[in-house]
Scaffold this motif. Structure first.
Motif, mmCIF file in Angstrom:
data_model
loop_
_atom_site.group_PDB
_atom_site.id
_atom_site.type_symbol
_atom_site.label_atom_id
_atom_site.label_comp_id
_atom_site.label_asym_id
_atom_site.label_seq_id
_atom_site.Cartn_x
_atom_site.Cartn_y
_atom_site.Cartn_z
ATOM 1 N N VAL A 91 0.771 -1.238 0.000
ATOM 2 C CA VAL A 91 0.000 0.000 0.000
ATOM 3 C C VAL A 91 0.805 1.291 0.000
ATOM 4 C CG1 VAL A 91 -1.988 -1.010 1.175
ATOM 5 C CG2 VAL A 91 -0.179 0.004 2.526
ATOM 6 N N ALA A 92 2.111 1.283 -0.091
ATOM 7 C CA ALA A 92 2.873 2.540 -0.030
ATOM 8 C C ALA A 92 2.525 3.423 -1.224
ATOM 9 C CB ALA A 92 4.369 2.256 -0.007
ATOM 10 N N PRO A 93 2.127 4.680 -0.985
ATOM 11 C CA PRO A 93 1.825 5.577 -2.089
ATOM 12 C C PRO A 93 3.102 5.964 -2.830
ATOM 13 C CG PRO A 93 1.662 6.730 -0.009
ATOM 14 C CD PRO A 93 1.901 5.286 0.308
ATOM 15 N N ALA A 94 2.962 6.590 -3.974
ATOM 16 C CA ALA A 94 4.117 6.897 -4.826
ATOM 17 C C ALA A 94 5.257 7.568 -4.079
ATOM 18 C CB ALA A 94 3.660 7.758 -5.996
ATOM 19 N N ALA A 95 4.979 8.516 -3.231
ATOM 20 C CA ALA A 95 6.047 9.188 -2.502
ATOM 21 C C ALA A 95 5.983 8.864 -1.012
ATOM 22 C CB ALA A 95 5.947 10.694 -2.715
ATOM 23 N N GLY A 96 5.255 7.816 -0.652
ATOM 24 C CA GLY A 96 5.051 7.465 0.751
ATOM 25 C C GLY A 96 6.228 6.763 1.371
ATOM 26 N N SER A 97 6.095 6.453 2.631
ATOM 27 C CA SER A 97 7.202 5.832 3.345
ATOM 28 C C SER A 97 7.317 4.362 2.992
ATOM 29 C CB SER A 97 7.008 5.998 4.851
ATOM 30 O OG SER A 97 5.920 5.229 5.286
ATOM 31 N N VAL A 98 8.549 3.903 2.953
ATOM 32 C CA VAL A 98 8.865 2.512 2.692
ATOM 33 C C VAL A 98 9.723 2.065 3.864
ATOM 34 C CG1 VAL A 98 10.070 0.919 1.169
ATOM 35 C CG2 VAL A 98 8.745 2.795 0.199
ATOM 36 N N VAL A 107 13.976 0.280 -4.008
ATOM 37 C CA VAL A 107 13.234 -0.985 -3.969
ATOM 38 C C VAL A 107 12.830 -1.393 -5.389
ATOM 39 C CG1 VAL A 107 11.102 -2.107 -3.201
ATOM 40 C CG2 VAL A 107 12.406 -0.695 -1.609
ATOM 41 N N ALA A 108 12.342 -0.446 -6.173
ATOM 42 C CA ALA A 108 11.934 -0.749 -7.549
ATOM 43 C C ALA A 108 13.126 -1.244 -8.370
ATOM 44 C CB ALA A 108 11.319 0.492 -8.197
ATOM 45 N N ARG A 109 14.262 -0.611 -8.199
ATOM 46 C CA ARG A 109 15.461 -1.036 -8.932
ATOM 47 C C ARG A 109 15.868 -2.450 -8.527
ATOM 48 N NH1 ARG A 109 21.567 1.039 -8.395
ATOM 49 N NH2 ARG A 109 22.369 0.012 -10.233
ATOM 50 N N HIS A 110 15.868 -2.708 -7.238
ATOM 51 C CA HIS A 110 16.268 -4.018 -6.744
ATOM 52 C C HIS A 110 15.350 -5.132 -7.259
ATOM 53 C CE1 HIS A 110 17.952 -6.995 -4.002
ATOM 54 N NE2 HIS A 110 16.721 -7.318 -3.668
ATOM 55 N N ARG A 111 14.058 -4.832 -7.374
ATOM 56 C CA ARG A 111 13.085 -5.851 -7.783
ATOM 57 C C ARG A 111 12.831 -5.874 -9.287
ATOM 58 N NH1 ARG A 111 9.522 -5.029 -2.552
ATOM 59 N NH2 ARG A 111 10.936 -6.116 -1.145
ATOM 60 N N GLY A 112 13.505 -4.990 -10.037
ATOM 61 C CA GLY A 112 13.340 -4.989 -11.492
ATOM 62 C C GLY A 112 12.033 -4.387 -11.964
ATOM 63 N N ASP A 113 11.412 -3.533 -11.143
ATOM 64 C CA ASP A 113 10.146 -2.878 -11.491
ATOM 65 C C ASP A 113 10.472 -1.586 -12.245
ATOM 66 O OD1 ASP A 113 7.735 -1.542 -11.626
ATOM 67 O OD2 ASP A 113 7.301 -1.678 -9.480
ATOM 68 N N GLU A 116 8.828 0.269 -14.392
ATOM 69 C CA GLU A 116 7.802 1.319 -14.437
ATOM 70 C C GLU A 116 7.875 2.210 -13.195
ATOM 71 O OE1 GLU A 116 2.961 1.634 -14.513
ATOM 72 O OE2 GLU A 116 3.909 -0.086 -15.468
ATOM 73 N N THR A 117 7.937 1.601 -12.027
ATOM 74 C CA THR A 117 8.036 2.375 -10.784
ATOM 75 C C THR A 117 9.382 3.092 -10.707
ATOM 76 O OG1 THR A 117 6.570 0.855 -9.639
ATOM 77 C CG2 THR A 117 7.966 2.236 -8.258
ATOM 78 N N TYR A 118 10.447 2.419 -11.123
ATOM 79 C CA TYR A 118 11.780 3.019 -11.100
ATOM 80 C C TYR A 118 11.805 4.291 -11.944
ATOM 81 C CZ TYR A 118 16.799 3.592 -11.682
ATOM 82 O OH TYR A 118 18.068 4.119 -11.713
ATOM 83 N N GLU A 119 11.259 4.220 -13.165
ATOM 84 C CA GLU A 119 11.244 5.386 -14.049
ATOM 85 C C GLU A 119 10.377 6.499 -13.488
ATOM 86 O OE1 GLU A 119 10.196 3.912 -17.908
ATOM 87 O OE2 GLU A 119 12.080 2.795 -18.095
ATOM 88 N N ALA A 120 9.216 6.157 -12.919
ATOM 89 C CA ALA A 120 8.329 7.169 -12.327
ATOM 90 C C ALA A 120 9.013 7.868 -11.151
ATOM 91 C CB ALA A 120 7.017 6.527 -11.886
ATOM 92 N N GLU A 121 9.697 7.092 -10.313
ATOM 93 C CA GLU A 121 10.398 7.679 -9.169
ATOM 94 C C GLU A 121 11.589 8.524 -9.609
ATOM 95 O OE1 GLU A 121 9.840 7.782 -5.681
ATOM 96 O OE2 GLU A 121 7.916 7.355 -6.597
#
Length: 124
Positions: free
Chosen positions: A57-64, A87-93, A95-100
């Motif tokens: 449930v972490a929002p785009a700029a929320g806490s991880v 986290v996105a980079r580590h997991r190969g995501d 789409e999230t990596y580029e958005a962040e």
């Protein structure tokens, strides 16, 4: 071989469960609520449960929380605003990596560079 209580969170229904298992604790258990796969959580005993994981449930700029993402090396030493990208980079995501990356670039363009204390930290 000793046995201890360990916390797990289901990736399907987000149920938190505690299992009395032998050490070292297995990374996964069957969820007692929905029979999905529950992943071991690295919470600190006596401090209660930590926040929800990125995937849940972490929002785009929320806490991880690094305790909920123990598979990501060095996460607790990164500023909270940069954790989602790591986290996105580590997991190969990608789409999230580029958005962040875009979000962080916009933030840099409007606010300038951060100080070292804003980038490197240690939480928990």
């Amino acid at each position: 071989m000793s046995r201890m209580f360990f916390d797990y969170r289901c990736g399907d229904c987000a149920a938190d469960s505690e299992f009395f298992v032998s050490t070292p604790a297995p990374e996964f258990q069957d969820c007692p609520v929905c029979s999905g796969t529950a992943r071991r959580r690295y919470t600190s005993r006596g401090l209660g449960r930590s926040g929800a994981s990125l995937a849940a449930v972490a929002p785009a700029a929320g806490s991880v929380d690094c305790r909920d993402n123990a598979d990501v090396p060095g996460l607790c030493h990164v500023a909270p605003s940069a954790r989602r990208r790591l986290v996105a980079r580590h997991r190969g995501d990608l789409e999230t990596y580029e958005a962040e990356t875009k979000r962080q670039t916009r933030e840099f363009e409007t606010s300038g560079p951060k100080t070292v204390h804003q980038v490197v930290g240690h939480s928990h």
